[in-house]
Design a protein around this motif. Sequence first.
Motif, mmCIF file in Angstrom:
data_model
loop_
_atom_site.group_PDB
_atom_site.id
_atom_site.type_symbol
_atom_site.label_atom_id
_atom_site.label_comp_id
_atom_site.label_asym_id
_atom_site.label_seq_id
_atom_site.Cartn_x
_atom_site.Cartn_y
_atom_site.Cartn_z
ATOM 1 N N THR A 75 0.831 -1.216 0.000
ATOM 2 C CA THR A 75 0.000 0.000 0.000
ATOM 3 C C THR A 75 0.855 1.252 0.000
ATOM 4 O OG1 THR A 75 -1.753 -1.166 1.204
ATOM 5 C CG2 THR A 75 -1.802 1.248 1.248
ATOM 6 N N LEU A 76 1.895 1.266 0.825
ATOM 7 C CA LEU A 76 2.767 2.436 0.893
ATOM 8 C C LEU A 76 3.556 2.614 -0.400
ATOM 9 C CD1 LEU A 76 4.048 1.991 4.551
ATOM 10 C CD2 LEU A 76 2.577 3.825 3.711
ATOM 11 N N THR B 272 -0.562 4.503 8.606
ATOM 12 C CA THR B 272 -0.698 5.334 7.402
ATOM 13 C C THR B 272 -1.187 4.498 6.234
ATOM 14 O OG1 THR B 272 1.111 6.751 8.151
ATOM 15 C CG2 THR B 272 0.515 6.879 5.827
ATOM 16 N N ALA B 273 -0.636 3.284 6.088
ATOM 17 C CA ALA B 273 -1.046 2.404 5.000
ATOM 18 C C ALA B 273 -2.512 2.011 5.125
ATOM 19 C CB ALA B 273 -0.161 1.157 4.969
ATOM 20 N N ALA B 274 -2.940 1.702 6.355
ATOM 21 C CA ALA B 274 -4.335 1.312 6.573
ATOM 22 C C ALA B 274 -5.281 2.451 6.226
ATOM 23 C CB ALA B 274 -4.534 0.874 8.027
ATOM 24 N N TRP B 275 -4.919 3.665 6.627
ATOM 25 C CA TRP B 275 -5.771 4.824 6.307
ATOM 26 C C TRP B 275 -5.754 5.119 4.811
ATOM 27 C CZ3 TRP B 275 -4.257 8.548 10.911
ATOM 28 C CH2 TRP B 275 -4.825 8.044 12.077
ATOM 29 N N GLU B 276 -4.634 4.875 4.160
ATOM 30 C CA GLU B 276 -4.581 5.070 2.706
ATOM 31 C C GLU B 276 -5.546 4.111 2.012
ATOM 32 O OE1 GLU B 276 -3.216 7.116 0.700
ATOM 33 O OE2 GLU B 276 -1.786 8.234 1.923
ATOM 34 N N GLU B 277 -5.613 2.864 2.491
ATOM 35 C CA GLU B 277 -6.543 1.900 1.914
ATOM 36 C C GLU B 277 -7.978 2.355 2.107
ATOM 37 O OE1 GLU B 277 -5.725 -1.918 3.604
ATOM 38 O OE2 GLU B 277 -4.287 -2.444 2.040
ATOM 39 N N ARG B 278 -8.285 2.859 3.287
ATOM 40 C CA ARG B 278 -9.646 3.328 3.555
ATOM 41 C C ARG B 278 -10.005 4.503 2.653
ATOM 42 N NH1 ARG B 278 -11.296 2.399 8.815
ATOM 43 N NH2 ARG B 278 -13.285 3.311 8.171
ATOM 44 N N LEU B 279 -9.064 5.444 2.493
ATOM 45 C CA LEU B 279 -9.330 6.608 1.648
ATOM 46 C C LEU B 279 -9.508 6.201 0.188
ATOM 47 C CD1 LEU B 279 -6.820 9.171 3.218
ATOM 48 C CD2 LEU B 279 -9.299 9.107 3.499
ATOM 49 N N GLU B 280 -8.745 5.185 -0.245
ATOM 50 C CA GLU B 280 -8.914 4.693 -1.615
ATOM 51 C C GLU B 280 -10.288 4.055 -1.785
ATOM 52 O OE1 GLU B 280 -8.152 3.977 -5.549
ATOM 53 O OE2 GLU B 280 -7.047 5.255 -4.124
ATOM 54 N N SER B 281 -10.753 3.348 -0.755
ATOM 55 C CA SER B 281 -12.088 2.757 -0.811
ATOM 56 C C SER B 281 -13.157 3.838 -0.892
ATOM 57 C CB SER B 281 -12.328 1.870 0.414
ATOM 58 O OG SER B 281 -11.427 0.775 0.436
ATOM 59 N N ILE B 282 -12.921 4.941 -0.180
ATOM 60 C CA ILE B 282 -13.868 6.057 -0.228
ATOM 61 C C ILE B 282 -13.891 6.673 -1.625
ATOM 62 C CG2 ILE B 282 -14.329 8.380 0.663
ATOM 63 C CD1 ILE B 282 -13.149 7.424 3.340
ATOM 64 N N ALA B 283 -12.691 6.829 -2.219
ATOM 65 C CA ALA B 283 -12.604 7.407 -3.562
ATOM 66 C C ALA B 283 -13.312 6.532 -4.595
ATOM 67 C CB ALA B 283 -11.144 7.597 -3.953
#
Length: 313
Positions: free
Chosen positions: A112-113, A168-179
């Motif tokens: 993810t990172l 940070t990686a986990a939150w990036e995944e969540r934000l990508e799911s939101i997008a």
Amino acid sequence: MLITTSFCLQFHPPMRHESQKIVVALGDTRWEATGRRLLEAGWTAFAREQEDEDAQEQPLLPLVEQGDSVRCDTAESVRKKTAPPSRFTEGSLIEAMANVHRHVRDERAKATLRDSKGIGTEATRANIIETLKERGYLAVEKKSLVSTPLGREVIDLTPPALKDPVTTAAWEERLESIAQGKESLESFLEEQKRILPELLAPILERKQKPLYPCPDCGAALLRRKSKKDGSWFWGCSAYPACKRLLPDDKGKPGTPKARPVLSEHVCPVCGKALILRTGAKGEFFGCSGYPACKQIYPVGANGAPDTRKRNRK
């Protein structure tokens, strides 16, 4: 007359070598040597200089077989100390932020990172470092970045989850799911509102003496930037109840200037107390009403101000 020229290009195979590891038992000790054995020189046969450089990086080892005996010709004992990793420079820290996945063991977080291209962006990483320097968390020594006592205290107080790149990686995944419309922004924010108080509770409950306490009230001193000239100073966090100010000394609170002591003598012009000061030409009395009153008086023979010889500074 027509003259034609033909070129014949011949491609040489690449260099081939065999990695080697020789293990030797000498008494009760085990010795290892790593290197390589050249199988085919390839194009390096035409670039001896390059071949020599490669050989220096990894030496060529002799061809040996299992069970071969060896003789120890010389032995040398060298006393050395383990050197710590080199400190980051601004350039190497930016590179580490862009490739933070290299410092993560969790494979999913690493992927993810890598996809999100690290911490920050090319346009913001330098600004992040500059902000850390301005707030007194980082200092520059020669070309290296060094954490300050204030920066280390903040890191010690920060919960592990908030300073872990895996988070940070986990939150990036969540934000990508939101997008992608797979998750709502509201559910993500609600979760943050729920977990942040739990993460910050140990910090808020700690009753620890501030790193830089105010000399007047004991509250924490905060490093601030002057709006007038951009210089740094330290102010009490209890402002406006406490208005203590201290100069900045290389990212730390400096020594406060001694407050002037009012003398028993008064200025004959405005009636305010005079202060004994020291200038380039020695001691003199100046009015405490400065800058409204700029009267100064020399020190008389009896140590009192000679008000007959007043001057305007």
